[in-house]
Design a protein around this motif. Structure first.
Motif, mmCIF file in Angstrom:
data_model
loop_
_atom_site.group_PDB
_atom_site.id
_atom_site.type_symbol
_atom_site.label_atom_id
_atom_site.label_comp_id
_atom_site.label_asym_id
_atom_site.label_seq_id
_atom_site.Cartn_x
_atom_site.Cartn_y
_atom_site.Cartn_z
ATOM 1 N N PRO A 419 0.798 -1.229 0.000
ATOM 2 C CA PRO A 419 0.000 0.000 0.000
ATOM 3 C C PRO A 419 0.827 1.275 0.000
ATOM 4 C CG PRO A 419 -1.026 -1.600 1.432
ATOM 5 C CD PRO A 419 0.311 -2.182 1.027
ATOM 6 N N ARG A 420 2.142 1.166 0.197
ATOM 7 C CA ARG A 420 2.989 2.362 0.066
ATOM 8 C C ARG A 420 2.954 2.898 -1.364
ATOM 9 N NH1 ARG A 420 8.382 0.953 3.753
ATOM 10 N NH2 ARG A 420 7.199 0.175 5.550
ATOM 11 N N HIS A 421 2.740 2.014 -2.332
ATOM 12 C CA HIS A 421 2.569 2.492 -3.711
ATOM 13 C C HIS A 421 1.275 3.292 -3.828
ATOM 14 C CE1 HIS A 421 5.849 0.541 -6.053
ATOM 15 N NE2 HIS A 421 5.867 -0.275 -5.015
ATOM 16 N N GLU A 422 0.220 2.811 -3.213
ATOM 17 C CA GLU A 422 -1.041 3.564 -3.196
ATOM 18 C C GLU A 422 -0.838 4.916 -2.528
ATOM 19 O OE1 GLU A 422 -5.337 3.537 -0.880
ATOM 20 O OE2 GLU A 422 -4.322 1.624 -1.209
ATOM 21 N N TYR A 423 -0.137 4.922 -1.407
ATOM 22 C CA TYR A 423 0.156 6.149 -0.656
ATOM 23 C C TYR A 423 0.862 7.156 -1.563
ATOM 24 C CZ TYR A 423 1.324 8.523 3.812
ATOM 25 O OH TYR A 423 1.426 9.391 4.874
ATOM 26 N N PHE A 424 1.901 6.683 -2.251
ATOM 27 C CA PHE A 424 2.634 7.545 -3.183
ATOM 28 C C PHE A 424 1.726 8.038 -4.306
ATOM 29 C CE2 PHE A 424 4.681 7.703 -7.366
ATOM 30 C CZ PHE A 424 5.593 8.730 -7.175
ATOM 31 N N ARG A 425 0.936 7.163 -4.874
ATOM 32 C CA ARG A 425 0.079 7.549 -5.993
ATOM 33 C C ARG A 425 -0.948 8.601 -5.582
ATOM 34 N NH1 ARG A 425 -0.897 1.646 -9.085
ATOM 35 N NH2 ARG A 425 1.315 1.348 -9.631
ATOM 36 N N ARG A 426 -1.495 8.466 -4.405
ATOM 37 C CA ARG A 426 -2.448 9.468 -3.915
ATOM 38 C C ARG A 426 -1.755 10.821 -3.721
ATOM 39 N NH1 ARG A 426 -7.385 7.658 -1.748
ATOM 40 N NH2 ARG A 426 -7.657 5.379 -1.850
ATOM 41 N N ILE A 427 -0.561 10.795 -3.136
ATOM 42 C CA ILE A 427 0.192 12.038 -2.916
ATOM 43 C C ILE A 427 0.539 12.693 -4.248
ATOM 44 C CG2 ILE A 427 2.442 12.899 -2.122
ATOM 45 C CD1 ILE A 427 2.185 10.745 0.167
ATOM 46 N N LEU A 428 0.991 11.901 -5.218
ATOM 47 C CA LEU A 428 1.331 12.416 -6.542
ATOM 48 C C LEU A 428 0.125 13.061 -7.210
ATOM 49 C CD1 LEU A 428 3.240 12.544 -9.082
ATOM 50 C CD2 LEU A 428 2.321 10.288 -9.678
ATOM 51 N N CYS A 429 -1.005 12.358 -7.204
ATOM 52 C CA CYS A 429 -2.213 12.875 -7.868
ATOM 53 C C CYS A 429 -2.702 14.152 -7.204
ATOM 54 C CB CYS A 429 -3.314 11.819 -7.856
ATOM 55 S SG CYS A 429 -2.957 10.394 -8.910
ATOM 56 N N ASN A 430 -2.627 14.194 -5.881
ATOM 57 C CA ASN A 430 -3.076 15.389 -5.169
ATOM 58 C C ASN A 430 -2.159 16.571 -5.461
ATOM 59 O OD1 ASN A 430 -5.034 16.398 -3.083
ATOM 60 N ND2 ASN A 430 -3.110 16.928 -2.082
ATOM 61 N N LEU A 431 -0.855 16.321 -5.552
ATOM 62 C CA LEU A 431 0.119 17.376 -5.823
ATOM 63 C C LEU A 431 -0.131 18.010 -7.195
ATOM 64 C CD1 LEU A 431 2.672 18.316 -4.139
ATOM 65 C CD2 LEU A 431 4.013 16.991 -5.758
ATOM 66 N N ILE A 432 -0.311 17.167 -8.200
ATOM 67 C CA ILE A 432 -0.552 17.678 -9.553
ATOM 68 C C ILE A 432 -1.902 18.377 -9.634
ATOM 69 C CG2 ILE A 432 -0.973 16.959 -11.946
ATOM 70 C CD1 ILE A 432 1.202 14.839 -11.561
ATOM 71 N N ALA A 433 -2.913 17.789 -9.002
ATOM 72 C CA ALA A 433 -4.250 18.393 -9.037
ATOM 73 C C ALA A 433 -4.269 19.751 -8.352
ATOM 74 C CB ALA A 433 -5.251 17.451 -8.378
ATOM 75 N N ASN A 434 -3.491 19.907 -7.280
ATOM 76 C CA ASN A 434 -3.440 21.205 -6.607
ATOM 77 C C ASN A 434 -2.929 22.296 -7.536
ATOM 78 O OD1 ASN A 434 -4.505 20.441 -4.164
ATOM 79 N ND2 ASN A 434 -2.532 20.147 -3.144
ATOM 80 N N ASP A 435 -2.002 21.945 -8.431
ATOM 81 C CA ASP A 435 -1.526 22.933 -9.411
ATOM 82 C C ASP A 435 -2.643 23.332 -10.370
ATOM 83 O OD1 ASP A 435 0.973 22.942 -8.301
ATOM 84 O OD2 ASP A 435 1.945 21.789 -9.887
ATOM 85 N N VAL A 436 -3.489 22.376 -10.714
ATOM 86 C CA VAL A 436 -4.631 22.677 -11.575
ATOM 87 C C VAL A 436 -5.611 23.593 -10.843
ATOM 88 C CG1 VAL A 436 -6.602 21.686 -12.820
ATOM 89 C CG2 VAL A 436 -4.385 20.513 -12.852
ATOM 90 N N VAL A 437 -5.909 23.244 -9.613
ATOM 91 C CA VAL A 437 -6.847 24.033 -8.806
ATOM 92 C C VAL A 437 -6.358 25.472 -8.649
ATOM 93 C CG1 VAL A 437 -7.810 24.303 -6.473
ATOM 94 C CG2 VAL A 437 -7.772 22.043 -7.555
ATOM 95 N N HIS A 438 -5.050 25.645 -8.503
ATOM 96 C CA HIS A 438 -4.480 26.980 -8.311
ATOM 97 C C HIS A 438 -4.134 27.679 -9.615
ATOM 98 C CE1 HIS A 438 -3.254 25.281 -4.172
ATOM 99 N NE2 HIS A 438 -4.320 26.053 -4.028
ATOM 100 N N GLY A 439 -4.516 27.102 -10.742
ATOM 101 C CA GLY A 439 -4.291 27.732 -12.036
ATOM 102 C C GLY A 439 -2.862 27.676 -12.521
ATOM 103 N N GLU A 440 -2.073 26.747 -11.992
ATOM 104 C CA GLU A 440 -0.674 26.643 -12.394
ATOM 105 C C GLU A 440 -0.444 25.575 -13.458
ATOM 106 O OE1 GLU A 440 1.820 26.294 -8.918
ATOM 107 O OE2 GLU A 440 0.664 27.809 -7.844
ATOM 108 N N LEU A 441 -1.453 24.754 -13.718
ATOM 109 C CA LEU A 441 -1.439 23.780 -14.814
ATOM 110 C C LEU A 441 -2.804 23.783 -15.479
ATOM 111 C CD1 LEU A 441 0.415 20.655 -13.304
ATOM 112 C CD2 LEU A 441 1.224 22.103 -15.178
#
Length: 469
Positions: A419-441
C-alpha cells in the motif's frame, strides 16, 4: 472507532480524485527495489499470525515501540507473537503524524478488510481476525502480492547467492515476476579485514576458483554479474555513506588487496580508494550488461553500539548522515561518462538537505540517448513519508523532469508494505491536481492522466525492460 481512510484519502479536490481513481489506481505495481525473501515467494509461505508478517524485521515499528517505552522483550525478545502484537497496538494511537499511523491502517484495510482504528480495546479481536485470514490461500506470500496487483518485483541479493529460488519462481506458474538485484557491498568492505577475507572465501566457492589478487576479485565479480544476468537481473544496488572519488590513482590496488588478504588493516583513505575504484570497475560491467545501477547515499548505520552487540544490525539504530555528496558523485559519474560507460543510474539520498544537490547533479549526465537515463530516486527510508515524498517530487519537478520519473518502491522486508505504492500515488495525484486548482497547470485530464500513469507504471516498465514470462 471507524477508520478515517476512505476512497478519497489524501485527495483534496475532484481533479485529484479523478487522476487517482481513473489513472493511477488501476495500474499494476512494479516494485523495483525491496528486501523481500525470494524463498518465501518460492515456497508460497503461509503465516501463522499477523505478527509474523507484520512485525518481524520491521525496524520502523521497532523504533516507535522503543520510543514509547516498550520493553525489548516485546519487540525482538522472547514474548509470544500475540503479546508483541498487543504491545504494538498500545503504541499505534500514539504514532499520529508518523507515517506508521497511515501505513498501519492502510494495510489493515487493504489486506484484511478492517475498517477500525487499531487500539488496545480491539487489538485482540483484530489479531484473531487477521490470523484467521492468514490461514487462507488468499493470504500466502503470493496471495498477498496478487491482492495488490504486483506485476514484478526485485529482491536484493548478495553476489554469492545461488538464485535457486528466483529460478524456481521463473519456471513456475506464479503470476508475479521476481528478479534478483546484485548487491555487492561486502565485496569491497575492506575496512574489516577478517570479515572481508571470510567473505572472499564464500565468493571463491560461488565462482569455483581462487581469488588470489585484485584482478581475480574483479574476474569473480564479473562472473557473478554474468550469472545474475542469466537469471533476469537488470539492476545493481549499493548502500554507501558517500561516494569517494580520486582523480589520480593514488594507491596500488594489487598491494591494497594483498594487505587485506594478509589480515592487516588499511588506512581510512586506502579503504575509500579501494571502494571507489571497485565501484568504477563494477559500473563498467553494468554498462556492458545494460543494467541500471542504484546508489543509496547517506545513512549512518548502527549508531547504538551497545544495542548493536545485543541485537545485531538492521534492528532500528540507523539514522540520516550529513556527508558531503556532490564532489564524489560528480567525479564518479563523470569518470564513467568520459569513456561512454555510464549505465542507467538512480541516485537516492537519505538527507533531505541533499535533494537539490542530487536533482541537479543527475541532470548533468543525461545525454539524450535514454529517457531519464540518470534519475533522482524516490524518497527513501526516513523520507518515504508524505512530507518527504512531496519534497522529492517538488524538487524533481523544479530542477528536472517529473514526467520521466520511474516512480515509487517499497524498500521493505514486509509482504504487507505494498500500500505504500497507493500512498505515493495518492500524494502524486493530489500534488498535480493542486496545481490545476491553483491555475498553475491546465485542466487537461487526458494529458495529466497520462503523466500520472507514466510515473506510476509505464516509465518503470520501459526503463528496466524486464523480460516477460
Amino acid at each position: 472507532m471507524k477508520t478515517f481512510i476512505n476512497d478519497h484519502f489524501l485527495l483534496q479536490s475532484d481533479f485529484a480524485k479523478t487522476l487517482y481513481h481513473d489513472y493511477a489506481k488501476p495500474l499494476p505495481i512494479i516494485d523495483y527495489h525491496n528486501h523481500l525473501s525470494p524463498l518465501q515467494i518460492d515456497k508460497n509461505t503461509s503465516f501463522d499470525n499477523i505478527t509474523q508478517v507484520w512485525l518481524y524485521g520491521d525496524h520502523y515499528k521497532w523504533r516507535a515501540m522503543r520510543a514509547y517505552g516498550i520493553d525489548e522483550k516485546y519487540i525482538t525478545g522472547n514474548a509470544s507473537d500475540k503479546e508483541k502484537f498487543l504491545k504494538w497496538a498500545e503504541v499505534v494511537p500514539y504514532t499520529l503524524r508518523n507515517p506508521l499511523y497511515h501505513w498501519t491502517h492502510l494495510e489493515l484495510q487493504r489486506y484484511f478488510g478492517i475498517n477500525e482504528l487499531l487500539t488496545p480495546n480491539n487489538a485482540e479481536k483484530i489479531y484473531d481476525q487477521c490470523s484467521e485470514l492468514l490461514a487462507n490461500k488468499s493470504h500466502t506470500t503470493c496471495g498477498l502480492l496478487k491482492q495488490q496487483n504486483v506485476e514484478s518485483l526485485c529482491t536484493t541479493d548478495d553476489p554469492i547467492d545461488d538464485l535457486k529460488h528466483h529460478k524456481n519462481i521463473a519456471e513456475s506458474d506464479k503470476k508475479v515476476q521476481v528478479f534478483p538485484t546484485f548487491r555487492p557491498d561486502k565485496a569491497y568492505a575492506v575496512e574489516d579485514s577478517k570479515a572481508y577475507n571470510s567473505y572472499v572465501k564464500s565468493l571463491e566457492k560461488s565462482v569455483g576458483f581462487a581469488i588470489n589478487n585484485y584482478d581475480d576479485l574483479l574476474l569473480a565479480l564479473e562472473n557473478r554479474i554474468n550469472y545474475f544476468d542469466s537469471h533476469g537481473c537488470k539492476l545493481s544496488d549499493h548502500g554507501l555513506e558517500q561516494l569517494s572519488f580520486f582523480p589520480q590513482k593514488k594507491y596500488d590496488l594489487t598491494k591494497l588487496f594483498e594487505t587485506v588478504k594478509s589480515g592487516k588493516s588499511l588506512s581510512k583513505e586506502e579503504v575509500q580508494f579501494f571502494k571507489a575504484e571497485t565501484l568504477l570497475a563494477l559500473g563498467k560491467f553494468y554498462h556492458k550488461k545494460g543494467w541500471t545501477q542504484q546508489l543509496h547515499l547517506g545513512p549512518i548505520r548502527d549508531n547504538n553500539k551497545r544495542l548493536l552487540q545485543q541485537l545485531g544490525p538492521d534492528t532500528g539504530f540507523d539514522s540520516i548522515g550529513d556527508f558531503s555528496q556532490a564532489i564524489g558523485l560528480s567525479g564518479f559519474l563523470n569518470a564513467l561518462d568520459s569513456t561512454n560507460q555510464l549505465t542507467k543510474t538512480i541516485v537516492y539520498n537519505l538527507n533531505p538537505a541533499d535533494n537539490e544537490v542530487i536533482a541537479t547533479m543527475v541532470g548533468n549526465f543525461n545525454d539524450g540517448k535514454i529517457k531519464g537515463k540518470v534519475q533522482f530516486g524516490a524518497a527513501w527510508w526516513f523520507l518515504d513519508q508524505k512530507d518527504g515524498m512531496e519534497k522529492q517530487l517538488n524538487t524533481l519537478s523544479s530542477l528536472g523532469l517529473l514526467s520521466c520519473f520511474v516512480g515509487m518502491l517499497t524498500d521493505s522486508r514486509s509482504f504487507l508494505s505494498f500500500p505504500r505504492h497507493e500512498y505515493f500515488r495518492r500524494i502524486l495525484c493530489n500534488l498535480i491536481a493542486n496545481d490545476v486548482v491553483h491555475g498553475e497547470l491546465p485542466n487537461d485530464e487526458k494529458w495529466l492522466g497520462k503523466i500520472v500513469s507514466d510515473i506510476c507504471y509505464h516509465n518503470a516498465k520501459n526503463y528496466f525492460q524486464f523480460k516477460s514470462k
